[in-house]
Design a protein around this motif. Structure first.
Motif, PDB file in Angstrom:
ATOM      1  N   MET A  89     -15.451   5.347  29.671  1.00 49.86           N
ATOM      2  CA  MET A  89     -16.747   4.783  29.378  1.00 49.86           C
ATOM      3  C   MET A  89     -16.532   3.501  28.581  1.00 49.86           C
ATOM      4  O   MET A  89     -15.906   3.518  27.540  1.00 49.86           O
ATOM      5  N   THR A  90     -17.046   2.415  29.100  1.00 49.56           N
ATOM      6  CA  THR A  90     -16.831   1.132  28.437  1.00 49.56           C
ATOM      7  C   THR A  90     -18.118   0.510  27.907  1.00 49.56           C
ATOM      8  O   THR A  90     -18.114  -0.055  26.819  1.00 49.56           O
ATOM      9  N   THR A  91     -19.196   0.614  28.678  1.00 49.94           N
ATOM     10  CA  THR A  91     -20.466   0.048  28.216  1.00 49.94           C
ATOM     11  C   THR A  91     -21.596   1.045  28.474  1.00 49.94           C
ATOM     12  O   THR A  91     -21.516   1.880  29.381  1.00 49.94           O
ATOM     13  N   ILE A  92     -22.637   0.910  27.672  1.00 49.30           N
ATOM     14  CA  ILE A  92     -23.861   1.689  27.853  1.00 49.30           C
ATOM     15  C   ILE A  92     -25.006   0.687  27.755  1.00 49.30           C
ATOM     16  O   ILE A  92     -25.163   0.026  26.724  1.00 49.30           O
ATOM     17  N   PHE A  93     -25.751   0.555  28.836  1.00 50.15           N
ATOM     18  CA  PHE A  93     -26.849  -0.421  28.885  1.00 50.15           C
ATOM     19  C   PHE A  93     -26.386  -1.820  28.497  1.00 50.15           C
ATOM     20  O   PHE A  93     -27.087  -2.556  27.809  1.00 50.15           O
ATOM     21  N   GLY A  94     -25.171  -2.176  28.902  1.00 51.05           N
ATOM     22  CA  GLY A  94     -24.650  -3.507  28.647  1.00 51.05           C
ATOM     23  C   GLY A  94     -24.019  -3.702  27.276  1.00 51.05           C
ATOM     24  O   GLY A  94     -23.443  -4.753  27.008  1.00 51.05           O
ATOM     25  N   LEU A  95     -24.107  -2.710  26.401  1.00 54.02           N
ATOM     26  CA  LEU A  95     -23.477  -2.795  25.075  1.00 54.02           C
ATOM     27  C   LEU A  95     -22.154  -2.051  25.094  1.00 54.02           C
ATOM     28  O   LEU A  95     -22.012  -1.056  25.820  1.00 54.02           O
ATOM     29  N   PRO A  96     -21.190  -2.499  24.303  1.00 53.13           N
ATOM     30  CA  PRO A  96     -19.936  -1.741  24.228  1.00 53.13           C
ATOM     31  C   PRO A  96     -20.219  -0.297  23.802  1.00 53.13           C
ATOM     32  O   PRO A  96     -20.926  -0.056  22.817  1.00 53.13           O
ATOM     33  N   ALA A  97     -19.708   0.655  24.548  1.00 53.85           N
ATOM     34  CA  ALA A  97     -19.968   2.075  24.279  1.00 53.85           C
ATOM     35  C   ALA A  97     -19.525   2.467  22.872  1.00 53.85           C
ATOM     36  O   ALA A  97     -20.186   3.277  22.214  1.00 53.85           O
ATOM     37  N   LEU A 131     -16.313  17.160  18.291  1.00 52.69           N
ATOM     38  CA  LEU A 131     -14.998  17.205  18.937  1.00 52.69           C
ATOM     39  C   LEU A 131     -15.039  16.552  20.315  1.00 52.69           C
ATOM     40  O   LEU A 131     -14.080  15.894  20.717  1.00 52.69           O
ATOM     41  N   ALA A 132     -16.139  16.688  21.029  1.00 49.13           N
ATOM     42  CA  ALA A 132     -16.273  16.040  22.347  1.00 49.13           C
ATOM     43  C   ALA A 132     -16.512  14.541  22.214  1.00 49.13           C
ATOM     44  O   ALA A 132     -15.988  13.748  23.000  1.00 49.13           O
ATOM     45  N   LEU A 133     -17.293  14.150  21.215  1.00 50.74           N
ATOM     46  CA  LEU A 133     -17.649  12.746  21.027  1.00 50.74           C
ATOM     47  C   LEU A 133     -16.485  11.907  20.499  1.00 50.74           C
ATOM     48  O   LEU A 133     -16.379  10.718  20.818  1.00 50.74           O
ATOM     49  N   SER A 169     -11.635   6.274  22.741  1.00 48.24           N
ATOM     50  CA  SER A 169     -11.305   5.626  24.014  1.00 48.24           C
ATOM     51  C   SER A 169     -12.114   4.343  24.200  1.00 48.24           C
ATOM     52  O   SER A 169     -11.568   3.306  24.608  1.00 48.24           O
ATOM     53  N   ALA A 170     -13.397   4.406  23.878  1.00 45.37           N
ATOM     54  CA  ALA A 170     -14.233   3.205  23.990  1.00 45.37           C
ATOM     55  C   ALA A 170     -13.775   2.144  22.991  1.00 45.37           C
ATOM     56  O   ALA A 170     -13.812   0.943  23.291  1.00 45.37           O
ATOM     57  N   GLY A 171     -13.319   2.572  21.824  1.00 46.51           N
ATOM     58  CA  GLY A 171     -12.784   1.630  20.835  1.00 46.51           C
ATOM     59  C   GLY A 171     -11.501   0.979  21.310  1.00 46.51           C
ATOM     60  O   GLY A 171     -11.282  -0.219  21.093  1.00 46.51           O
ATOM     61  N   GLU A 172     -10.648   1.760  21.971  1.00 50.89           N
ATOM     62  CA  GLU A 172      -9.402   1.198  22.513  1.00 50.89           C
ATOM     63  C   GLU A 172      -9.704   0.165  23.595  1.00 50.89           C
ATOM     64  O   GLU A 172      -9.040  -0.865  23.682  1.00 50.89           O
ATOM     65  N   TRP A 173     -10.709   0.454  24.422  1.00 52.15           N
ATOM     66  CA  TRP A 173     -11.109  -0.517  25.441  1.00 52.15           C
ATOM     67  C   TRP A 173     -11.587  -1.803  24.779  1.00 52.15           C
ATOM     68  O   TRP A 173     -11.205  -2.902  25.185  1.00 52.15           O
ATOM     69  N   LEU A 174     -12.406  -1.670  23.749  1.00 54.90           N
ATOM     70  CA  LEU A 174     -12.928  -2.839  23.038  1.00 54.90           C
ATOM     71  C   LEU A 174     -11.795  -3.599  22.346  1.00 54.90           C
ATOM     72  O   LEU A 174     -11.757  -4.824  22.372  1.00 54.90           O
ATOM     73  N   TYR A 175     -10.867  -2.861  21.755  1.00 52.05           N
ATOM     74  CA  TYR A 175      -9.694  -3.459  21.097  1.00 52.05           C
ATOM     75  C   TYR A 175      -8.890  -4.274  22.106  1.00 52.05           C
ATOM     76  O   TYR A 175      -8.418  -5.374  21.803  1.00 52.05           O
ATOM     77  N   GLY A 190      -9.027   4.919  13.032  1.00 52.59           N
ATOM     78  CA  GLY A 190      -9.828   5.586  14.050  1.00 52.59           C
ATOM     79  C   GLY A 190      -9.097   6.768  14.671  1.00 52.59           C
ATOM     80  O   GLY A 190      -9.721   7.758  15.068  1.00 52.59           O
ATOM     81  N   GLU A 191      -7.787   6.674  14.721  1.00 51.56           N
ATOM     82  CA  GLU A 191      -6.981   7.780  15.253  1.00 51.56           C
ATOM     83  C   GLU A 191      -7.051   9.017  14.363  1.00 51.56           C
ATOM     84  O   GLU A 191      -6.762  10.124  14.808  1.00 51.56           O
ATOM     85  N   TRP A 192      -7.427   8.855  13.101  1.00 49.75           N
ATOM     86  CA  TRP A 192      -7.566  10.003  12.185  1.00 49.75           C
ATOM     87  C   TRP A 192      -8.705  10.932  12.601  1.00 49.75           C
ATOM     88  O   TRP A 192      -8.695  12.118  12.272  1.00 49.75           O
ATOM     89  N   MET A 193      -9.700  10.380  13.262  1.00 53.42           N
ATOM     90  CA  MET A 193     -10.944  11.109  13.474  1.00 53.42           C
ATOM     91  C   MET A 193     -10.750  12.424  14.207  1.00 53.42           C
ATOM     92  O   MET A 193     -11.455  13.394  13.936  1.00 53.42           O
ATOM     93  N   ILE A 194      -9.792  12.501  15.097  1.00 50.74           N
ATOM     94  CA  ILE A 194      -9.582  13.758  15.829  1.00 50.74           C
ATOM     95  C   ILE A 194      -9.198  14.882  14.874  1.00 50.74           C
ATOM     96  O   ILE A 194      -9.597  16.036  15.058  1.00 50.74           O
ATOM     97  N   TYR A 195      -8.456  14.559  13.822  1.00 50.14           N
ATOM     98  CA  TYR A 195      -8.066  15.579  12.846  1.00 50.14           C
ATOM     99  C   TYR A 195      -9.280  16.077  12.061  1.00 50.14           C
ATOM    100  O   TYR A 195      -9.403  17.276  11.778  1.00 50.14           O
ATOM    101  N   PHE A 196     -10.171  15.157  11.710  1.00 50.27           N
ATOM    102  CA  PHE A 196     -11.396  15.569  11.020  1.00 50.27           C
ATOM    103  C   PHE A 196     -12.267  16.417  11.946  1.00 50.27           C
ATOM    104  O   PHE A 196     -12.864  17.408  11.517  1.00 50.27           O
TER     105      PHE A 196
END
Length: 155
Positions: free
Chosen positions: A1-9, A53-55, A61-67, A84-90
């Motif tokens: 997923m890269t964009t939603i309604f034209g905005l970066p996801a 956990l799903a989000l 992934s959307a952040g990596e695309w934007l990066y 941002g990679e920390w978030m999965i642990y939280f």
């Protein structure tokens, strides 16, 4: 997923985490400390933790695309990506606490519970994981805002 309604996801998805993580953490602590809240909200807390956990991987992934679309990877942007990679642990921590609360609730429905070692352990775990998740999201978000908007840290 890269964009939603034209905005970066990433820009939209991250707001879901910014709202859901503190909400879930606060509800977990409330449920861990107050049995009446646990009876009412334990399944909601579990559903929120599953949603987080799903989000999380979608947002990362959307952040990596934007990066990857950035022409210049400034140090603050690199720091944001690393944090941002920390978030999965939280997210996993919040899910584990939610499962522990659900087990605690299930045991209490089988046999009225007194303040047991499980109750104390779950309460301590809920506070530690909740506080660390909220602080983590704030740190991740702060570097993201600083990377995008050039906000200078006070001090």
């Amino acid at each position: 997923m890269t964009t939603i309604f034209g905005l970066p996801a990433h820009v939209l998805l991250v707001h879901g985490l910014v709202v859901l993580v503190p909400l879930t953490a606060a509800l977990q602590v409330l449920c861990a400390l107050w049995p009446a809240a646990r009876r009412r909200f334990v399944w909601l807390v579990l559903a929120l933790a599953v949603g987080i956990l799903a989000l999380t991987p979608l947002t990362v992934s959307a952040g990596e695309w934007l990066y990857g679309r950035e022409s210049e990877h400034r140090p603050i942007l690199q720091l944001h990506a690393a944090r941002g990679e920390w978030m999965i642990y939280f997210a996993v921590g919040l899910l584990l606490v939610s499962v522990a609360l659900a087990v605690q609730h299930w045991l209490e429905t089988r046999k009225p519970a007194k303040r047991t070692a499980l109750n104390v352990a779950v309460a301590i775990l809920a506070v530690l994981v909740g506080v660390s998740a909220v602080v983590g999201v704030a740190l991740i978000g702060h570097t993201g805002a600083e990377a995008k908007w050039g906000i200078i840290a006070a001090g």
